[in-house]
Design a protein around this motif. Structure first.
Motif, PDB file in Angstrom:
ATOM      1  N   SER A  38       9.427  -0.714  -7.634  1.00  0.00           N
ATOM      2  CA  SER A  38       8.564  -1.224  -6.582  1.00  0.00           C
ATOM      3  C   SER A  38       7.854  -2.495  -7.036  1.00  0.00           C
ATOM      4  CB  SER A  38       7.538  -0.156  -6.192  1.00  0.00           C
ATOM      5  OG  SER A  38       6.683  -0.639  -5.192  1.00  0.00           O
ATOM      6  N   VAL A  39       7.365  -2.498  -8.257  1.00  0.00           N
ATOM      7  CA  VAL A  39       6.693  -3.688  -8.798  1.00  0.00           C
ATOM      8  C   VAL A  39       7.681  -4.843  -8.886  1.00  0.00           C
ATOM      9  CG1 VAL A  39       5.626  -4.644 -10.882  1.00  0.00           C
ATOM     10  CG2 VAL A  39       4.927  -2.391 -10.035  1.00  0.00           C
ATOM     11  N   ARG A  40       8.873  -4.559  -9.361  1.00  0.00           N
ATOM     12  CA  ARG A  40       9.878  -5.626  -9.486  1.00  0.00           C
ATOM     13  C   ARG A  40      10.273  -6.181  -8.116  1.00  0.00           C
ATOM     14  NH1 ARG A  40      14.619  -4.033 -13.411  1.00  0.00           N
ATOM     15  NH2 ARG A  40      14.960  -6.255 -13.284  1.00  0.00           N
ATOM     16  N   PHE A  41      10.443  -5.317  -7.121  1.00  0.00           N
ATOM     17  CA  PHE A  41      10.785  -5.780  -5.774  1.00  0.00           C
ATOM     18  C   PHE A  41       9.667  -6.642  -5.196  1.00  0.00           C
ATOM     19  CE2 PHE A  41      13.684  -1.907  -5.236  1.00  0.00           C
ATOM     20  CZ  PHE A  41      14.806  -2.636  -5.584  1.00  0.00           C
ATOM     21  N   ASP A  42       8.411  -6.257  -5.473  1.00  0.00           N
ATOM     22  CA  ASP A  42       7.293  -7.063  -4.990  1.00  0.00           C
ATOM     23  C   ASP A  42       7.340  -8.453  -5.598  1.00  0.00           C
ATOM     24  OD1 ASP A  42       6.368  -4.964  -3.457  1.00  0.00           O
ATOM     25  OD2 ASP A  42       4.841  -4.334  -4.905  1.00  0.00           O
ATOM     26  N   LYS A  43       7.632  -8.554  -6.895  1.00  0.00           N
ATOM     27  CA  LYS A  43       7.731  -9.856  -7.555  1.00  0.00           C
ATOM     28  C   LYS A  43       8.873 -10.684  -6.969  1.00  0.00           C
ATOM     29  CE  LYS A  43       5.793  -8.493 -12.020  1.00  0.00           C
ATOM     30  NZ  LYS A  43       6.070  -8.299 -13.457  1.00  0.00           N
ATOM     31  N   VAL A  44      10.006 -10.057  -6.748  1.00  0.00           N
ATOM     32  CA  VAL A  44      11.158 -10.767  -6.179  1.00  0.00           C
ATOM     33  C   VAL A  44      10.828 -11.251  -4.769  1.00  0.00           C
ATOM     34  CG1 VAL A  44      13.520 -10.460  -5.339  1.00  0.00           C
ATOM     35  CG2 VAL A  44      12.884  -9.598  -7.592  1.00  0.00           C
ATOM     36  N   GLU A  45      10.125 -10.425  -4.015  1.00  0.00           N
ATOM     37  CA  GLU A  45       9.757 -10.806  -2.653  1.00  0.00           C
ATOM     38  C   GLU A  45       8.833 -12.032  -2.664  1.00  0.00           C
ATOM     39  OE1 GLU A  45       8.257  -8.647   1.426  1.00  0.00           O
ATOM     40  OE2 GLU A  45       7.573  -7.851  -0.489  1.00  0.00           O
ATOM     41  N   ARG A  46       7.837 -12.032  -3.571  1.00  0.00           N
ATOM     42  CA  ARG A  46       6.934 -13.189  -3.671  1.00  0.00           C
ATOM     43  C   ARG A  46       7.706 -14.451  -4.069  1.00  0.00           C
ATOM     44  NH1 ARG A  46       3.441  -9.304  -5.923  1.00  0.00           N
ATOM     45  NH2 ARG A  46       4.009  -9.920  -8.040  1.00  0.00           N
ATOM     46  N   ARG A  47       8.637 -14.305  -5.017  1.00  0.00           N
ATOM     47  CA  ARG A  47       9.416 -15.466  -5.451  1.00  0.00           C
ATOM     48  C   ARG A  47      10.304 -15.975  -4.321  1.00  0.00           C
ATOM     49  NH1 ARG A  47      12.348 -14.227 -10.922  1.00  0.00           N
ATOM     50  NH2 ARG A  47      12.707 -16.471 -10.814  1.00  0.00           N
TER      51      ARG A  47
END
Length: 74
Positions: free
Chosen positions: A52-61
């Motif tokens: 979930s944390v990684r997906f959030d980072k990818v979404e922001r990028r």
């Protein structure tokens, strides 16, 4: 009580004891299995949280990339 009655009572007690022993063995087995399930469930929850944390980072990028390329309004 005569001897045959005492033997019959002892026989029933032995049978009950054997059944109880089998139940205790099964209970120990089930307790161990539930413990393993709890550990595995906790590990899965940790992995899901990490994803979930990684997906959030990818979404922001991805949002930043789309904004810089003018694909979406800022």
């Amino acid at each position: 009580m005569n001897e045959s009655t005492e033997n019959l009572v002892l026989e029933h007690l032995r049978h009950l004891r054997a059944g109880t022993d089998r139940l205790l063995d099964r209970m120990d087995d089930l307790t161990a299995r539930v413990g393993r399930l709890e550990v595995n469930t906790a590990r899965i929850e940790v992995v899901l949280a990490e994803h979930s944390v990684r997906f959030d980072k990818v979404e922001r990028r991805l949002d930043r990339i789309e904004t810089r390329l003018g694909l979406i309004d800022a």
